[in-house]
Design a protein around this motif. Structure first.
Motif, mmCIF file in Angstrom:
data_model
loop_
_atom_site.group_PDB
_atom_site.id
_atom_site.type_symbol
_atom_site.label_atom_id
_atom_site.label_comp_id
_atom_site.label_asym_id
_atom_site.label_seq_id
_atom_site.Cartn_x
_atom_site.Cartn_y
_atom_site.Cartn_z
ATOM 1 N N ALA A 1 -5.142 96.418 77.119
ATOM 2 C CA ALA A 1 -5.804 95.185 77.548
ATOM 3 C C ALA A 1 -6.877 95.480 78.604
ATOM 4 C CB ALA A 1 -4.766 94.207 78.106
ATOM 5 N N VAL A 2 -6.569 96.384 79.524
ATOM 6 C CA VAL A 2 -7.547 96.778 80.546
ATOM 7 C C VAL A 2 -8.772 97.435 79.901
ATOM 8 C CG1 VAL A 2 -7.971 98.344 82.489
ATOM 9 C CG2 VAL A 2 -5.876 96.989 82.415
ATOM 10 N N LEU A 3 -8.518 98.229 78.889
ATOM 11 C CA LEU A 3 -9.623 98.876 78.168
ATOM 12 C C LEU A 3 -10.533 97.827 77.535
ATOM 13 C CD1 LEU A 3 -11.061 101.374 77.055
ATOM 14 C CD2 LEU A 3 -9.430 101.361 75.145
ATOM 15 N N TYR A 4 -9.939 96.833 76.898
ATOM 16 C CA TYR A 4 -10.729 95.747 76.316
ATOM 17 C C TYR A 4 -11.534 95.021 77.394
ATOM 18 C CZ TYR A 4 -8.390 95.979 71.739
ATOM 19 O OH TYR A 4 -7.938 96.372 70.499
ATOM 20 N N TYR A 5 -10.879 94.771 78.518
ATOM 21 C CA TYR A 5 -11.553 94.070 79.614
ATOM 22 C C TYR A 5 -12.756 94.867 80.113
ATOM 23 C CZ TYR A 5 -12.336 91.825 84.129
ATOM 24 O OH TYR A 5 -12.909 91.191 85.202
ATOM 25 N N ASN A 6 -12.552 96.161 80.269
ATOM 26 C CA ASN A 6 -13.636 97.011 80.773
ATOM 27 C C ASN A 6 -14.788 97.138 79.781
ATOM 28 O OD1 ASN A 6 -12.310 97.483 83.195
ATOM 29 N ND2 ASN A 6 -11.295 99.342 82.450
ATOM 30 N N LEU A 7 -14.485 96.986 78.497
ATOM 31 C CA LEU A 7 -15.535 97.035 77.483
ATOM 32 C C LEU A 7 -16.396 95.776 77.506
ATOM 33 C CD1 LEU A 7 -13.613 98.570 74.446
ATOM 34 C CD2 LEU A 7 -15.476 99.634 75.721
ATOM 35 N N GLY A 8 -15.832 94.700 78.042
ATOM 36 C CA GLY A 8 -16.602 93.473 78.196
ATOM 37 C C GLY A 8 -17.146 92.945 76.887
ATOM 38 N N THR A 9 -18.462 92.818 76.810
ATOM 39 C CA THR A 9 -19.104 92.267 75.611
ATOM 40 C C THR A 9 -19.693 93.363 74.720
ATOM 41 O OG1 THR A 9 -21.159 91.954 76.882
ATOM 42 C CG2 THR A 9 -19.640 90.063 76.717
ATOM 43 N N LEU B 1 -20.220 95.363 71.783
ATOM 44 C CA LEU B 1 -19.947 95.200 70.351
ATOM 45 C C LEU B 1 -19.011 94.025 70.057
ATOM 46 C CD1 LEU B 1 -19.499 98.940 69.224
ATOM 47 C CD2 LEU B 1 -21.544 97.500 69.057
ATOM 48 N N GLY B 2 -19.100 92.987 70.859
ATOM 49 C CA GLY B 2 -18.285 91.807 70.609
ATOM 50 C C GLY B 2 -17.627 91.280 71.865
ATOM 51 N N ASN B 3 -16.784 90.261 71.702
ATOM 52 C CA ASN B 3 -16.084 89.655 72.828
ATOM 53 C C ASN B 3 -14.758 90.365 73.064
ATOM 54 O OD1 ASN B 3 -14.972 88.072 74.782
ATOM 55 N ND2 ASN B 3 -14.716 86.242 73.503
ATOM 56 N N ASN B 4 -14.792 91.405 73.854
ATOM 57 C CA ASN B 4 -13.567 92.158 74.137
ATOM 58 C C ASN B 4 -12.671 91.453 75.143
ATOM 59 O OD1 ASN B 4 -13.952 94.745 72.558
ATOM 60 N ND2 ASN B 4 -15.845 94.736 73.735
ATOM 61 N N TYR B 5 -13.215 90.467 75.853
ATOM 62 C CA TYR B 5 -12.382 89.703 76.776
ATOM 63 C C TYR B 5 -11.308 88.932 76.021
ATOM 64 C CZ TYR B 5 -15.957 90.773 80.252
ATOM 65 O OH TYR B 5 -16.808 91.436 81.099
ATOM 66 N N GLU B 6 -11.670 88.396 74.873
ATOM 67 C CA GLU B 6 -10.686 87.681 74.062
ATOM 68 C C GLU B 6 -9.613 88.635 73.550
ATOM 69 O OE1 GLU B 6 -8.774 84.475 72.430
ATOM 70 O OE2 GLU B 6 -10.473 84.514 73.829
ATOM 71 N N SER B 7 -10.018 89.845 73.200
ATOM 72 C CA SER B 7 -9.046 90.853 72.761
ATOM 73 C C SER B 7 -8.096 91.213 73.891
ATOM 74 C CB SER B 7 -9.780 92.105 72.269
ATOM 75 O OG SER B 7 -10.563 91.816 71.132
ATOM 76 N N ALA B 8 -8.634 91.268 75.122
ATOM 77 C CA ALA B 8 -7.790 91.550 76.290
ATOM 78 C C ALA B 8 -6.755 90.449 76.479
ATOM 79 C CB ALA B 8 -8.662 91.685 77.547
ATOM 80 N N VAL B 9 -7.183 89.212 76.310
ATOM 81 C CA VAL B 9 -6.281 88.069 76.457
ATOM 82 C C VAL B 9 -5.168 88.111 75.416
ATOM 83 C CG1 VAL B 9 -6.099 85.557 76.213
ATOM 84 C CG2 VAL B 9 -7.968 86.551 77.537
ATOM 85 N N ILE B 10 -5.555 88.327 74.175
ATOM 86 C CA ILE B 10 -4.569 88.342 73.086
ATOM 87 C C ILE B 10 -3.555 89.460 73.271
ATOM 88 C CG2 ILE B 10 -4.264 88.728 70.604
ATOM 89 C CD1 ILE B 10 -6.993 87.332 70.213
ATOM 90 N N THR B 11 -4.044 90.650 73.637
ATOM 91 C CA THR B 11 -3.155 91.796 73.856
ATOM 92 C C THR B 11 -2.175 91.520 74.986
ATOM 93 O OG1 THR B 11 -4.869 93.334 73.082
ATOM 94 C CG2 THR B 11 -3.068 94.265 74.397
#
Length: 255
Positions: A158-166, A168-178
């Motif tokens: 989840a932290v990795l998704y958060y750090n990727l931010g936007t 190639l897409g909305n990684n914040y939503e992926s962080a939330v889901i994870t």
């Protein structure tokens, strides 16, 4: 003495008498020579099927591998034991050591966690079959530790998704889901606070980056997450950061 010992072992190794090998294997095990015990027992365990020593030989083979820190092999032999002897003399210990071996072999969180899942499964089965065992607390603590490892892996993802931010897409939503899935599956994990804070931060970033017509609705979600977080963790070390997010969110939400 060393030469005599090696000579005796080699002599037994060449023997065709399964009972001789079995008795020597037991002596070797008691002396901590687990490799010798493994070698001898693996040669006779099939031959001894149906004999009075079959059950003990199979269990001792699993235990020899366990003491030799070959937990994958020990787990396989212990499973063979409790499958063939579900009410056997060593069934309780076989189930316990099967799971505990996988626990000891469980890798770091960033690696594949197949062994961790296997350990949890075996230890839970042990608790189901032997709820009054004197090893219950050991098994329970091992399960909690293993579950926290799985949650930590999800937190890292989840932290990795958060750090990727936007990127190639909305990684914040992926962080939330994870993070939400981890909380749902392991609601009592010691990492729950960090997961909830990450959800709040991710929702905040989503709101900040939203187009104007969506900002109010998304900041309402941020406020909901804020209250969820502080209700669970009013004294959190992240309280100041959470309050800051809440203050900004309030500026975008109409009364």
């Amino acid at each position: 003495m060393l030469l005599t010992s090696c000579g005796e072992y080699n002599k037994v190794l060449k023997s065709t008498d399964a009972n001789v090998k079995f008795e020597y294997a037991k002596k070797a095990f008691k002396k901590g020579k687990y490799g010798q015990a493994c070698t001898l027992l693996s040669e006779i365990v099939t031959v001894m099927k149906g004999t009075e020593h079959a059950e003990e030989a199979l269990y001792l083979l699993g235990l020899s591998h366990f003491e030799n820190k070959d937990y994958i092999s020990s787990g396989a032999y212990f499973k063979t034991y409790y499958t063939h002897y579900p009410k056997g003399k060593y069934a309780e210990l076989a189930r316990f050591y099967s799971g505990y071996g996988y626990y000891l072999d469980s890798p770091e969180p960033q690696l594949d966690q197949t062994t961790t899942h296997k350990a949890i499964e075996e230890l839970q089965n042990f608790l189901d079959y032997f709820p009054k065992s004197d090893k219950v607390s050991i098994a329970q603590n091992a399960i909690f530790e293993l579950q926290d490892k799985l949650v930590l892996k999800e937190l890292q993802n989840a932290v990795l998704y958060y750090n990727l931010g936007t990127y190639l897409g909305n990684n914040y939503e992926s962080a939330v889901i994870t993070a939400q899935n981890a909380i749902k599956e392991y609601p009592y994990s010691k990492y729950k606070e960090q997961l909830q804070m990450l959800i709040l931060k991710s929702r905040y970033q989503e709101a900040i980056l939203s187009v104007d017509e969506k900002k109010e609705d998304r900041f309402r979600i941020v406020i909901d997450e804020y209250y969820s977080f502080i209700n669970d963790y009013p004294e959190s070390e992240s309280r100041q950061e959470a309050d800051h997010i809440f203050k900004i969110a309030g500026k975008y939400v109409k009364d």
